[in-house]
Design a protein around this motif. Structure first.
Motif, short mmCIF file in Angstrom:
data_model
loop_
_atom_site.label_atom_id
_atom_site.label_comp_id
_atom_site.label_asym_id
_atom_site.label_seq_id
_atom_site.Cartn_x
_atom_site.Cartn_y
_atom_site.Cartn_z
N PRO A 203 -18.54 -9.48 -1.42
CA PRO A 203 -18.30 -9.97 -2.79
C PRO A 203 -17.74 -11.39 -2.84
CG PRO A 203 -16.66 -8.35 -2.19
CD PRO A 203 -17.70 -8.32 -1.12
N TYR A 204 -16.97 -11.80 -1.82
CA TYR A 204 -16.43 -13.16 -1.80
C TYR A 204 -17.56 -14.18 -1.62
CZ TYR A 204 -11.87 -10.90 -1.18
OH TYR A 204 -10.75 -10.13 -1.35
N ARG A 205 -18.46 -13.89 -0.69
CA ARG A 205 -19.58 -14.80 -0.45
C ARG A 205 -20.54 -14.79 -1.64
NH1 ARG A 205 -20.65 -12.45 5.60
NH2 ARG A 205 -18.53 -12.78 6.35
N LEU A 206 -20.71 -13.60 -2.22
CA LEU A 206 -21.58 -13.49 -3.39
C LEU A 206 -21.04 -14.34 -4.53
CD1 LEU A 206 -23.94 -12.27 -4.97
CD2 LEU A 206 -22.49 -10.28 -5.43
N MET A 207 -19.73 -14.25 -4.76
CA MET A 207 -19.11 -15.01 -5.84
C MET A 207 -19.24 -16.52 -5.60
SD MET A 207 -16.13 -14.30 -8.17
CE MET A 207 -14.98 -15.46 -8.90
N SER A 208 -19.01 -16.95 -4.36
CA SER A 208 -19.12 -18.37 -4.04
C SER A 208 -20.54 -18.86 -4.22
CB SER A 208 -18.67 -18.61 -2.59
OG SER A 208 -17.30 -18.31 -2.43
N LEU B 51 -26.75 -15.18 -13.09
CA LEU B 51 -25.63 -14.24 -13.24
C LEU B 51 -26.06 -12.78 -13.34
CD1 LEU B 51 -23.26 -16.13 -15.74
CD2 LEU B 51 -23.22 -16.11 -13.25
N MET B 52 -26.97 -12.49 -14.24
CA MET B 52 -27.30 -11.10 -14.55
C MET B 52 -27.80 -10.28 -13.35
SD MET B 52 -26.12 -10.82 -17.49
CE MET B 52 -26.56 -9.08 -17.72
N PRO B 53 -28.56 -10.87 -12.41
CA PRO B 53 -28.99 -10.07 -11.26
C PRO B 53 -27.83 -9.55 -10.42
CG PRO B 53 -30.33 -12.04 -11.45
CD PRO B 53 -29.18 -12.21 -12.39
N HIS B 54 -26.63 -10.12 -10.61
CA HIS B 54 -25.48 -9.73 -9.81
C HIS B 54 -24.44 -8.95 -10.61
CE1 HIS B 54 -27.34 -12.56 -7.10
NE2 HIS B 54 -27.21 -13.51 -7.99
N PHE C 79 -12.91 -11.46 -11.11
CA PHE C 79 -14.16 -10.73 -11.25
C PHE C 79 -14.05 -9.42 -10.46
CE2 PHE C 79 -15.21 -15.03 -12.26
CZ PHE C 79 -16.22 -14.95 -13.20
N LYS C 80 -14.30 -8.32 -11.14
CA LYS C 80 -14.24 -7.01 -10.51
C LYS C 80 -15.61 -6.64 -9.95
CE LYS C 80 -9.94 -5.71 -11.40
NZ LYS C 80 -8.99 -5.35 -10.32
N TRP D 197 -22.89 -5.38 -3.31
CA TRP D 197 -21.79 -5.50 -4.25
C TRP D 197 -22.31 -6.12 -5.54
CZ3 TRP D 197 -16.61 -4.11 -3.41
CH2 TRP D 197 -16.30 -3.68 -2.11
N LEU D 198 -21.87 -5.57 -6.67
CA LEU D 198 -22.22 -6.12 -7.97
C LEU D 198 -20.95 -6.23 -8.81
CD1 LEU D 198 -25.49 -4.16 -8.93
CD2 LEU D 198 -25.32 -6.51 -8.08
N ALA D 199 -20.90 -7.21 -9.68
CA ALA D 199 -19.76 -7.39 -10.58
C ALA D 199 -19.92 -6.49 -11.80
CB ALA D 199 -19.65 -8.83 -11.02
N TYR D 200 -18.80 -5.98 -12.33
CA TYR D 200 -18.89 -5.13 -13.51
C TYR D 200 -17.86 -5.48 -14.58
CZ TYR D 200 -14.87 -2.56 -11.58
OH TYR D 200 -13.63 -2.22 -11.08
N ASP D 201 -16.91 -6.37 -14.26
CA ASP D 201 -15.91 -6.73 -15.26
C ASP D 201 -15.38 -8.13 -14.98
OD1 ASP D 201 -14.20 -6.56 -17.43
OD2 ASP D 201 -12.68 -5.36 -16.41
N LEU D 202 -14.96 -8.80 -16.04
CA LEU D 202 -14.34 -10.12 -15.94
C LEU D 202 -12.98 -10.04 -16.63
CD1 LEU D 202 -14.15 -13.19 -15.54
CD2 LEU D 202 -15.50 -13.46 -17.63
N ILE D 203 -11.95 -10.44 -15.90
CA ILE D 203 -10.59 -10.46 -16.44
C ILE D 203 -10.16 -11.92 -16.57
CG2 ILE D 203 -8.19 -9.78 -16.09
CD1 ILE D 203 -9.23 -7.41 -14.46
N ALA D 204 -9.91 -12.36 -17.78
CA ALA D 204 -9.50 -13.74 -18.04
C ALA D 204 -8.06 -13.74 -18.56
CB ALA D 204 -10.42 -14.40 -19.06
#
Length: 210
Positions: free
Chosen positions: A27-32, A64-67, A149-150, A165-172
């Protein structure tokens, strides 16, 4: 000659698949990777262009959406109401919620003005199946915005492929998009029913596209 070209193409394609699998397995590499791809494309958009909004939406859909595990997020938003829904209603809600996320992220990216994005260093994953990756949006004119990002790990049924790994929530700034929408949808479903909420989302999605 065509044989050499075919072999070279297969090598490049295999390398692309291997690289994609490596990214999605962490998930770290995916986010980067997603951040780099997204913001590099954002920087090239002329915000005064007539199709600037369409360009922003295209970036959201393609980068974004594919992830994003939008179905998992949609079902989490439904919460306890999901037990009273049919498969068709769940599918319709997930589809409408996906488009709602596209609109939400498109509006958010419209606020981007070359801010710097800092992502926390990679950590050992261990046996975790869910984790948060923290980031900061640095703007010289205002305090940094703290984001998280969760992600959740999806088991791959193939023995030859890594888990994804896929993201499902954003906490701001401590506020969860998922929790906020769950509270909002709970009230709407109680008042209008699941079909009414699906139509409401569809209407909102159409309004943002006009």
């Amino acid at each position: 000659m065509w044989v050499r070209s075919l072999i070279l193409s297969l090598i490049l394609l295999f390398g692309f698949w291997a690289h994609a699998e490596e990214i999605h397995a962490n998930p770290y590499r995916l986010m980067s990777y997603v951040a780099e791809q997204t913001f590099s494309r954002l920087a090239k958009i002329d915000r005064q262009a007539d199709d600037a909004q369409q360009q922003l939406e295209a970036i959201v859909r393609q980068q974004l959406m594919p992830h994003i595990d939008y179905r998992y997020a949609a079902f989490a938003v439904l919460g306890k109401h999901i037990k009273k829904t049919s498969k068709q209603q769940r599918d319709d809600f997930a589809e409408a919620f996906q488009e709602y996320l596209v609109s939400t992220y498109t509006q958010a990216l419209a606020q981007y003005k070359q801010q710097q994005v800092l992502i926390e260093p990679e950590r050992a994953l261990g046996e975790q199946t869910k984790l948060g990756v923290r980031a900061q949006l640095i703007d010289a004119d205002r305090p940094p915005i703290n984001l998280e990002f969760k992600f959740r790990k999806l088991k791959n049924s193939s023995a030859n492929s890594a888990d994804r790994w896929l993201a499902y929530d954003l906490i701001a700034e401590g506020v969860s998009l998922l929790s906020t929408k769950q509270s909002e949808m709970d009230s709407l479903i109680r008042a209008d029913g699941i079909d009414g909420v699906i139509q409401l989302l569809r209407d909102k999605n159409l309004a943002t596209q006009e």
